[in-house]
Design a protein around this motif. Sequence first.
Motif: not given
Length: 771
Positions: A245-251, A309-315, A258-260, A293-299
Amino acid sequence: MTSMGNLPPADSFKATWDFLEQGLDQIMNRLEEGLDFTRYTVLYSAVHNYCARGSPTSSHGVPDPLSNPHSRRAAQLIGGDLYTSLSQYLEVHLQKIKTESERYMDEALLQYYTKQWERYTTAARVVNNIFMYINRYWVRRQIDEDRKSDVYDVFTLALVSWKKNMFEYVHHNVIGAVLKLIQRQRSGETIENGLIKSIVDSFVSLGLDSSDSTKSNLDVYREYFETPFVQATEVYYKTESEKFISENSVPDYMKKAEARLLEEETRVSLYLHESTNKTLVPTCERVLVKNNSEVMWEGFKSLLALDKQDDLRRMYSLLARIPDGLDPLRKSFEAHVKKAGLSAIERIAQQEGEVVDPKTYVDALLDTHRKYNDLVQNAFSGEAGFVASLDKACGEFVNRNQICKTSSSKSPELLARFCDSLLKKSAKNPEENELEDVLNSIMTVFKYVEDKDVFQKFYTKSLAKRLVNGTSASDDAEGSMITKLKEACGFEYTSKLQRMLTDMSLSKELNDHFKELVQQSSQTTSSNVDFTILVLGAGSWPLSAPSTDFNIPEDLVKVYDRFQKFYQNKHSGRKLNWLFQLSKAELKTSYLKASKAGYAFQVSAYQMGILLQYNTATSYTYQDLQKSTALTPEALHPALSILVKAKVLLLSDGEKVGDDGSRYSLNFDFKSKKVRINLNMQMRTEQKVEADETHKTIEEDRKYLIQAAIVRIMKTRKVMKHSALIDEVLTQLQSRFKPRIPDIKKCIDILLEKEFIERVEGQKDMYSYVA
């Protein structure tokens, strides 16, 4: 079959055990070479003969140790030495396997362990069958009578021995090897799933219930495998997620998480015990989702703004896994939808100014709702919390937007006007199926409208106009809309609307009867008059009495009198109040030079009264027309204005409508491209006055509704505190409108004056009902 003579002497333990030990060596070490049925039977018989010696024989020729108490006691004692020797044999056998295992590490150790486990348990089942007689009598009695915790059936004894002499020495290395193998799989390598499943199954099999050898538990599996496995999983994903998460975007992180999660859920079904799901998945959710979760909330806001929509569905699917994970999203979503709705209306207000087109306004509301309702259904699975956030946001921008600043009742008024435009005859009317869809969408906005009484007032007035003027596009559509309103607000809300439709049907029957009577009569009413009338119930229709006198033109007096008599004969005791301000007529011309066939003027009753004067003269002053029609200036002025504007009547140069002495002459040169010309139009000033009057009646009605609610509540409760009474009034009336607190207080004061309620002596904020 080998004869019984090949068996060792039944009374010799040493001979019997030596014989059995040879068989055990073959079973435990060379079972794959095969054990024929004869050899198996001889070994079983050796155990049976030794344990059952001295017992009476049953009717089948088989010793029966249960036939008397003495033989039961003997059978109980005989067998223990074989059981002990078997236990020692297994211990020695396992020591050799354990020593051999020390040569192996990692995956090779797992291969060796599973191979030996499968061979050992297969052999143990065969040994268990050979020693079945001991299980059935000696072991059962040891357990039942002496309740010994260290005595088991032979197969369980084999498992206990494995656990004690093999498992307890090698489990650390075995578990370590399994965890390394799983980590390699998580890193993308392909491994042999069956190998891990065999190990796991062996751990499950070692979960023995010490109080009941027939039952098992998961204690060994959980203590020696599941706990270290879950701990290792937590460490692995904590390290991986923090780095990723430190090296990549939230999506991108969400895709990874999700894959893990899917991978771990699949892992359970592949080779772990199903119960591990309850421990493993929550651990992964905590590490992969909750900790980030806080990183996801901010994004979330940026994803909403970009409509990803795909990213929102995943979140949504990720955060739904953790307690309270969706709460910040719901709040942020509500704020975003509210802002979007307010911005949409603000754009309309800037474009259209003070006079807003109802369709444009309602479409803007619907477009916002439709967009975010689709998002809730598709990205957030229609989850109740997001539906509630959407409803709350829509309630805000529908009732409190820039256009509503001039009047809090603007939304219901514009919605009613939009309904009117849909249900009124027009070339732009949608098709029947499409109209039904639009009416359904209108009900979506209606759901959010707080002042439903305002909508009711404006809708009732527009329905009355459509019915009176015969401009309804469809009776079915009118009925459909009333049904929808009834479903939303109940029977009382639509009772008058339904009655209006009924009155129209009754009026049609009344007209038919009157016309039949006229045709049958020998008297001639008027050869030039086609007369149709609507008789409407005063209690159901929002129609007021005329604000002016009106002299009925001579051409109509006879038919007017005739209908009066007809109606009184049919309904004695009823009174007809004629609403000429709502009446209309069609006049045919025969005076124009430009048209031999003439034109047809569609006019109001007041315009008709003016124009029929021109059958006797071609020019009149304002005062002449006022005297002949008896109309007030407020009624005469707009009627004349339209006739002058249409050039049916002409004014002298420099004169204005309504000026003293102004003269109105018939225009013999009138021309029009249309044969039928509509002159019955409402002026914009009249529309505004009508809207203002409607709002005034709404305010008056609200006062009575509030007072009625207070009396109804106090009659039920008898005594009530001031604050509780206000809360209850708000609750009871919120489905119709949102009462203002000052208005409720004023109504309480009015009822105190009228002595419907009174203050409780000594308590300022307490009221009691006056019976």
